[in-house]
Design a protein around this motif. Sequence first.
Motif, mmCIF file in Angstrom:
data_model
loop_
_atom_site.group_PDB
_atom_site.id
_atom_site.type_symbol
_atom_site.label_atom_id
_atom_site.label_comp_id
_atom_site.label_asym_id
_atom_site.label_seq_id
_atom_site.Cartn_x
_atom_site.Cartn_y
_atom_site.Cartn_z
ATOM 1 N N GLY A 35 0.824 -1.257 -0.146
ATOM 2 C CA GLY A 35 0.046 -0.179 0.155
ATOM 3 C C GLY A 35 0.795 1.462 -0.078
ATOM 4 O O GLY A 35 0.226 2.349 0.048
ATOM 5 N N ILE A 36 2.215 1.171 -0.089
ATOM 6 C CA ILE A 36 3.076 2.405 0.107
ATOM 7 C C ILE A 36 3.837 2.184 -1.340
ATOM 8 O O ILE A 36 3.980 1.154 -1.760
ATOM 9 N N LYS B 243 -0.771 6.546 -1.851
ATOM 10 C CA LYS B 243 -1.795 7.041 -2.648
ATOM 11 C C LYS B 243 -3.063 6.994 -1.980
ATOM 12 O O LYS B 243 -3.742 6.278 -1.286
ATOM 13 N N LEU B 244 -3.810 8.442 -1.959
ATOM 14 C CA LEU B 244 -5.068 8.496 -1.289
ATOM 15 C C LEU B 244 -5.982 9.215 -2.535
ATOM 16 O O LEU B 244 -6.119 10.278 -2.855
ATOM 17 N N GLY B 245 -6.998 8.342 -2.994
ATOM 18 C CA GLY B 245 -7.745 8.662 -4.030
ATOM 19 C C GLY B 245 -6.882 8.965 -5.505
ATOM 20 O O GLY B 245 -5.853 7.958 -5.690
ATOM 21 N N ALA C 254 -4.435 11.307 -5.666
ATOM 22 C CA ALA C 254 -3.380 12.087 -5.453
ATOM 23 C C ALA C 254 -2.324 10.971 -4.676
ATOM 24 O O ALA C 254 -2.882 10.153 -3.963
ATOM 25 N N ARG C 255 -1.182 11.372 -4.772
ATOM 26 C CA ARG C 255 -0.119 10.711 -4.261
ATOM 27 C C ARG C 255 0.594 11.759 -3.451
ATOM 28 O O ARG C 255 0.641 12.916 -3.614
ATOM 29 N N PHE C 256 0.942 11.164 -2.128
ATOM 30 C CA PHE C 256 1.512 11.916 -1.047
ATOM 31 C C PHE C 256 3.026 11.359 -0.653
ATOM 32 O O PHE C 256 2.840 10.112 -0.392
ATOM 33 N N ASN C 257 3.967 12.147 -0.667
ATOM 34 C CA ASN C 257 5.180 11.524 -0.330
ATOM 35 C C ASN C 257 6.298 12.602 0.353
ATOM 36 O O ASN C 257 5.784 13.789 0.464
ATOM 37 N N LEU C 258 7.158 12.050 0.838
ATOM 38 C CA LEU C 258 8.508 12.723 1.429
ATOM 39 C C LEU C 258 9.512 11.820 1.804
ATOM 40 O O LEU C 258 9.388 10.671 1.502
ATOM 41 N N GLY C 259 10.635 12.511 2.199
ATOM 42 C CA GLY C 259 11.777 11.820 2.322
ATOM 43 C C GLY C 259 12.951 12.600 2.349
ATOM 44 O O GLY C 259 12.952 13.824 2.204
ATOM 45 N N GLY D 272 5.769 16.600 -0.806
ATOM 46 C CA GLY D 272 5.129 17.120 -1.931
ATOM 47 C C GLY D 272 4.086 16.162 -2.355
ATOM 48 O O GLY D 272 3.533 15.135 -1.475
ATOM 49 N N VAL D 273 3.198 16.411 -3.293
ATOM 50 C CA VAL D 273 2.272 15.875 -3.699
ATOM 51 C C VAL D 273 2.234 15.585 -5.496
ATOM 52 O O VAL D 273 2.963 16.260 -6.010
ATOM 53 N N GLY D 274 1.463 14.867 -5.971
ATOM 54 C CA GLY D 274 1.547 14.218 -7.297
ATOM 55 C C GLY D 274 0.303 13.648 -7.608
ATOM 56 O O GLY D 274 -0.659 13.235 -7.001
ATOM 57 N N ILE D 275 0.131 13.223 -9.016
ATOM 58 C CA ILE D 275 -0.931 12.600 -9.554
ATOM 59 C C ILE D 275 -0.338 11.959 -10.943
ATOM 60 O O ILE D 275 0.646 12.411 -11.344
#
Length: 252
Positions: free
Chosen positions: A105-106, A154-156, A158-163, A202-205
């Motif tokens: 899931g990640i 991923k939520l819906g 959109a993607r949410f990430n960090l690192g 950040g965010v992405g799609i």
Amino acid sequence: MKKLVFLIAVMLVAQASFSQIFTWGVKAGVNSTKVSFDDFSIENDITIKPDYLPGGPNEDDLIITVDGQEVINPQAINRPGIKFEPKSYEMGYHFGAFARLKVLGIYIQPELIFSHAEASIDFSDTDNLAGELESSTATIKYNSFDIPVLVGMKLGPARFNLGPVASFKLDPNVEGAKAEVKEGLTSFSDATELATFGGTVGVGIDILKKVTVDVRYEFPLSKLGDEVNIGDNSFKTDQRQSQVIGSIGFMF
């Protein structure tokens, strides 16, 4: 024949399954960079060197005539140093490659990015005959190899990430600075050649599982340098770089 068909079917299923958990691609975009400083300023007083004061060996050279006007000899002035102030975000660009591995899931996404960044700095010095402060702008242009390692979900749509991000600076180039100030920026330039570390969020799609669009904010976790030396003046600094990054990529 049946065995061959079965083998091909197994390979297709395996490839489809693998493509669901692993993808790779290329990306490019723009980045807007700003370098920040702490405790990097000048004193307000301009003084005369002792040798030019009454009783000194050069007291007769304190006042000189330039274009029919008497002015203070610039050689007699103790300059207060240099005042540096970072300007607003400057535009640069980047390009590179990435891989994405999905697990439970990640996803984990390492990248290798070549980045060109610019940072403009307003500085003031006393390079005129009257000893008054004059303002100018220097632009530091440098390239780097950046290695972010993102962890996201991923939520819906959109993607949410960090690192974390490791940046390995190449030789910088200083433009727009006067010769003395440019020489004084050597310690800054040397600092930007070192490896630095930061973080990104950040965010992405993803569009049709082929196109990926990302917007990120990258912030520093280590500083570029500790000190800048201008002539006889030494300035303690805390030079840090932040970026706003926008990119578009294509997955294979």
